[in-house]
Every structure is written in structure tokens, then in C-alpha cells.
Write a protein that holds these residues in place. Sequence first.
Motif, PDB file in Angstrom:
ATOM      1  N   ARG A  65      16.197  53.726 -29.621  1.00 11.09           N
ATOM      2  CA  ARG A  65      15.535  54.359 -28.462  1.00 11.09           C
ATOM      3  C   ARG A  65      14.547  55.430 -28.919  1.00 11.09           C
ATOM      4  N   HIS A  66      14.874  56.136 -29.995  1.00 13.51           N
ATOM      5  CA  HIS A  66      13.987  57.179 -30.489  1.00 13.51           C
ATOM      6  C   HIS A  66      12.760  56.601 -31.197  1.00 13.51           C
ATOM      7  N   ILE A  67      12.938  55.506 -31.934  1.00  8.65           N
ATOM      8  CA  ILE A  67      11.774  54.958 -32.643  1.00  8.65           C
ATOM      9  C   ILE A  67      10.867  54.151 -31.715  1.00  8.65           C
ATOM     10  N   GLN A  68      11.423  53.726 -30.571  1.00  9.47           N
ATOM     11  CA  GLN A  68      10.591  53.031 -29.583  1.00  9.47           C
ATOM     12  C   GLN A  68      10.934  53.563 -28.189  1.00  9.47           C
ATOM     13  N   PRO A  69      10.421  54.761 -27.874  1.00 11.89           N
ATOM     14  CA  PRO A  69      10.768  55.380 -26.583  1.00 11.89           C
ATOM     15  C   PRO A  69      10.230  54.623 -25.379  1.00 11.89           C
ATOM     16  N   ASP A  74       5.609  52.826 -31.091  1.00 10.29           N
ATOM     17  CA  ASP A  74       6.313  53.022 -32.355  1.00 10.29           C
ATOM     18  C   ASP A  74       6.194  54.492 -32.742  1.00 10.29           C
ATOM     19  N   TRP A  75       7.270  55.255 -32.539  1.00 11.11           N
ATOM     20  CA  TRP A  75       7.256  56.695 -32.791  1.00 11.11           C
ATOM     21  C   TRP A  75       7.392  56.957 -34.287  1.00 11.11           C
ATOM     22  N   PRO A  76       6.774  58.037 -34.815  1.00 14.62           N
ATOM     23  CA  PRO A  76       6.936  58.353 -36.239  1.00 14.62           C
ATOM     24  C   PRO A  76       8.410  58.405 -36.624  1.00 14.62           C
ATOM     25  N   HIS A  77       8.787  57.624 -37.629  1.00 13.28           N
ATOM     26  CA  HIS A  77      10.200  57.390 -37.887  1.00 13.28           C
ATOM     27  C   HIS A  77      10.955  58.615 -38.374  1.00 13.28           C
ATOM     28  N   ALA A  78      10.366  59.410 -39.241  1.00 13.00           N
ATOM     29  CA  ALA A  78      11.074  60.600 -39.727  1.00 13.00           C
ATOM     30  C   ALA A  78      11.395  61.533 -38.567  1.00 13.00           C
ATOM     31  N   SER A  79      10.429  61.735 -37.690  1.00 15.40           N
ATOM     32  CA  SER A  79      10.653  62.572 -36.513  1.00 15.40           C
ATOM     33  C   SER A  79      11.739  61.987 -35.631  1.00 15.40           C
ATOM     34  N   ALA A  80      11.709  60.661 -35.451  1.00 16.37           N
ATOM     35  CA  ALA A  80      12.696  59.998 -34.598  1.00 16.37           C
ATOM     36  C   ALA A  80      14.104  60.123 -35.180  1.00 16.37           C
ATOM     37  N   ILE A  81      14.229  59.950 -36.492  1.00 19.34           N
ATOM     38  CA  ILE A  81      15.546  60.026 -37.134  1.00 19.34           C
ATOM     39  C   ILE A  81      16.127  61.428 -37.018  1.00 19.34           C
ATOM     40  N   ILE A  82      15.304  62.443 -37.272  1.00 20.01           N
ATOM     41  CA  ILE A  82      15.779  63.826 -37.199  1.00 20.01           C
ATOM     42  C   ILE A  82      16.179  64.185 -35.769  1.00 20.01           C
ATOM     43  N   ALA A 109       7.559  33.737 -26.701  1.00 18.02           N
ATOM     44  CA  ALA A 109       7.279  34.477 -25.468  1.00 18.02           C
ATOM     45  C   ALA A 109       7.619  35.957 -25.613  1.00 18.02           C
ATOM     46  N   ARG A 110       8.668  36.267 -26.352  1.00 20.20           N
ATOM     47  CA  ARG A 110       9.068  37.665 -26.542  1.00 20.20           C
ATOM     48  C   ARG A 110       9.350  37.875 -28.017  1.00 20.20           C
ATOM     49  N   LYS A 111       8.430  38.533 -28.732  1.00 20.06           N
ATOM     50  CA  LYS A 111       8.533  38.693 -30.176  1.00 20.06           C
ATOM     51  C   LYS A 111       9.465  39.844 -30.540  1.00 20.06           C
ATOM     52  N   TYR A 112      10.283  39.630 -31.570  1.00 21.44           N
ATOM     53  CA  TYR A 112      11.111  40.681 -32.140  1.00 21.44           C
ATOM     54  C   TYR A 112      10.774  40.740 -33.633  1.00 21.44           C
ATOM     55  N   LEU A 113      10.156  41.816 -34.066  1.00 23.12           N
ATOM     56  CA  LEU A 113       9.733  41.928 -35.462  1.00 23.12           C
ATOM     57  C   LEU A 113      10.760  42.712 -36.267  1.00 23.12           C
ATOM     58  N   LYS A 114      10.830  42.448 -37.564  1.00 26.35           N
ATOM     59  CA  LYS A 114      11.807  43.112 -38.427  1.00 26.35           C
ATOM     60  C   LYS A 114      11.470  44.591 -38.598  1.00 26.35           C
ATOM     61  N   TYR A 115      12.502  45.393 -38.760  1.00 28.03           N
ATOM     62  CA  TYR A 115      12.300  46.832 -38.945  1.00 28.03           C
ATOM     63  C   TYR A 115      13.432  47.500 -39.722  1.00 28.03           C
TER      64      TYR A 115
END
Length: 380
Positions: A65-69, A74-82, A109-115
Motif C-alpha cells: 500500500r505504501h509503495i503504490q498508494p 510508484d512511490w519512492p521505495h526507501a521513503s515507503a519502507i521507512i 487485460a490486467r498486468k501484474y509486473l514483478k517487484y
Amino acid sequence: MTEELILANATLILPDEMVTGSLRISGETIAEVNTGAAVPSGAVDCEGDFLCPGLVELHTDNLERHIQPRPGVDWPHASAIIAHDAELASTGITTVFDAMRVGSIPSGARKYLKYARGLSQELWQLREQDALKISHFLHLRAEVCSETLIAELEEFDQDDRVGLVSIMDHTPGQRQFRDLSKLEAYMKGKYAMDDDTFMQHVAQLKTLRDRHGDAHEVETVKAARRFGAVLASHDDTTEDQVRVSAGHGIRLAEFPTTVEAAKACHTHGIKVMMGAPNVIRGGSHSGNVSARELAERDHLDIMSSDYVPSALLLSAVMLGQLWGDMPRGIRTVTQTPAQAVGLEDRGALQAGARADLLRFRLRSDVPALSAVWARGQRVA
């Protein structure tokens, strides 16, 4: 010099009872547990507040939820993790198994990409920098209804703190989404799908399950063994599905959807975990079995905050009130989940345990936190 802290005149929630007493914390561990209301010189007077172990969270979507509000953001990951780490600390969670999906669908129809591989590396970098307040492990959610699961699992190894692997199968028409109308409402509401796009999505998922599902399930079981991780099932619905889970060596069931499945889990020695929002709302948002009903039938062992971190402690208190046994309710979010994933150093107020603690009192039957400690350091 090792720092010491004494928390006195507290209502200690021990595994099987509540007593008035005190804790002496030395460095990162609990050194002594004593009874009595005395407040020694220099001690913190808890004024009768509850003290219990820090909460152990095995399944939470909160980091995602934090990395994709918002969809597509796509939220900056370091900020999202902290931010995620600080939020969990503020709710009393001191150990978390961060859920990350493995198994992607790069087309359709609905893409899910690796992360997951990249995000976990950023998480461990922050941990090495001592930037995180609480203890983190990985929970890899292996989606068998996907195109790339095997390749993504191969990107992880024993050094990645993978503590939990769950076999996920979100094929429409079964398990969580037996009722297609619930899935339709969810996908259209979250992703603004029209009728044609939704039907294309359903057809694609069913095709992927037919093409890859069985092989992906086999490889997920192998990967969990390779990591030394606990293997969990997800959304078991029937006795037959539970029987398959038991055959894989599964000892933890996430969110069984029926009384039948939960009862079968206990028959096979599998712990049952349910979502805290289900307890608090009085039912499942997907139309599946009520967690309260499972609690009343003694088919519930562990709670997960799922998508609301603050729900974890509240659900445990509500279960304690339902059962007339607060230590039993608190065990569902402390000792039992810790033991389910092999963490014997936390989850109970006892000498030698990690000093992961929280202090709270009840306000209109709602727990109000006043302090949280992780490894003896105050984090909230």
C-alpha cells in the motif's frame, strides 16, 4: 554499560494469566519478571496499564500500500519502507513478515509486473543502515495463477530472510472469489475495469491456472524448503483442499473461507489465521466465513492485521473479551504466530526473551497505546 529499564506496577499479560508485576529490561532482553505492585526507585510506574509482548504480524499488505498508494503510482521505495516500518511500530507490531507477491502477469487485460526482488533488496539495505525500528522478515506470496512464478522464486535464496511462503491461487470462481460478483466489484472499483476488460481478465486467469498452476504449486513447495521457510496455504475452502495442503507439509492456513475448511485444518494439525478486519467488522468483505464464528467454534489460532495495521491489537482484545480470556486473545497476535514461524525468542513476557513490548490501557474497550519497545529501545 548495559542500559536497564524497570517497568513497574503493570498488569502483565503472561501466556496463561494476568498478574500485577514488573519487568526488568537489560539491554535488548527481559532480565526478570516479578509480581507485586511495588515501584522501585528509578522505575517507570505503569499505573496498572497492560504490558504485553510486541505483536507478531505474519501477513500484511501494508508495504504494498505504501509503495503504490494509488493504482499506477510508484512511490519512492526507501521513503515507503521507512513510513511502513514507523506505522507498524506505532500500532505495537514489533515483528513483521512483509508480504510481497512473486508471480507476475506481464501481458493481458490486467498486468501484474514483478517487484519483490528489487523491493526486498532495498528493505535489507535500510536494515543494514539501522534505519528501521522493528524486526522484518519476508513473506513471499507465490501466485500460482501467473506466468513468471518459477523464475521469480529462483531470484531468492537462504540469505534473504524468507520466513514464510504462501501458496496463492486467485483463479476466479473458487477459494476467496467463489462468488464472481465480489471479484467483479473489487476489480471494477479499484481498477475501473469495464465489462469486457473484466471478462478478459477472468478468462486469462483461468487459462494461466490450467497451463501453469500445478507446476507452480510443486515448485513453490520446493522453494520453501530451499529457503528453510514455513509453508502456508491461502483461502482453503474444502476438506479436499486442506488435505492437499497437509500433504505439502503445510502447518499454517491463511484465511480459510469456510467452517468446513477451518475444522479440517485443526484435524490435520494446521494453525488457522484470520484477518483482524474480519473480527472488527463482524464479517468478511469477500462474503466468506466470519472470524468470530470460527473463534466461537474454537477454530481460530492466529490473527493478522491484513490491510489495517492498527486492527491487530484491537482484534486480539476483542477476542479476549469474546472468550473471557485476555491472555488467550493476546496469544493470537504474539506467542502463537511467533511459534508458528519458529521464532522462540519472542512472543511471551519471560526472562531471556527479546524486550519487544507494548503498554496500553482500554478506553471504551478500545486499546490505547502509550509506548512500544523493540529490543529494549522505545520506538513509539
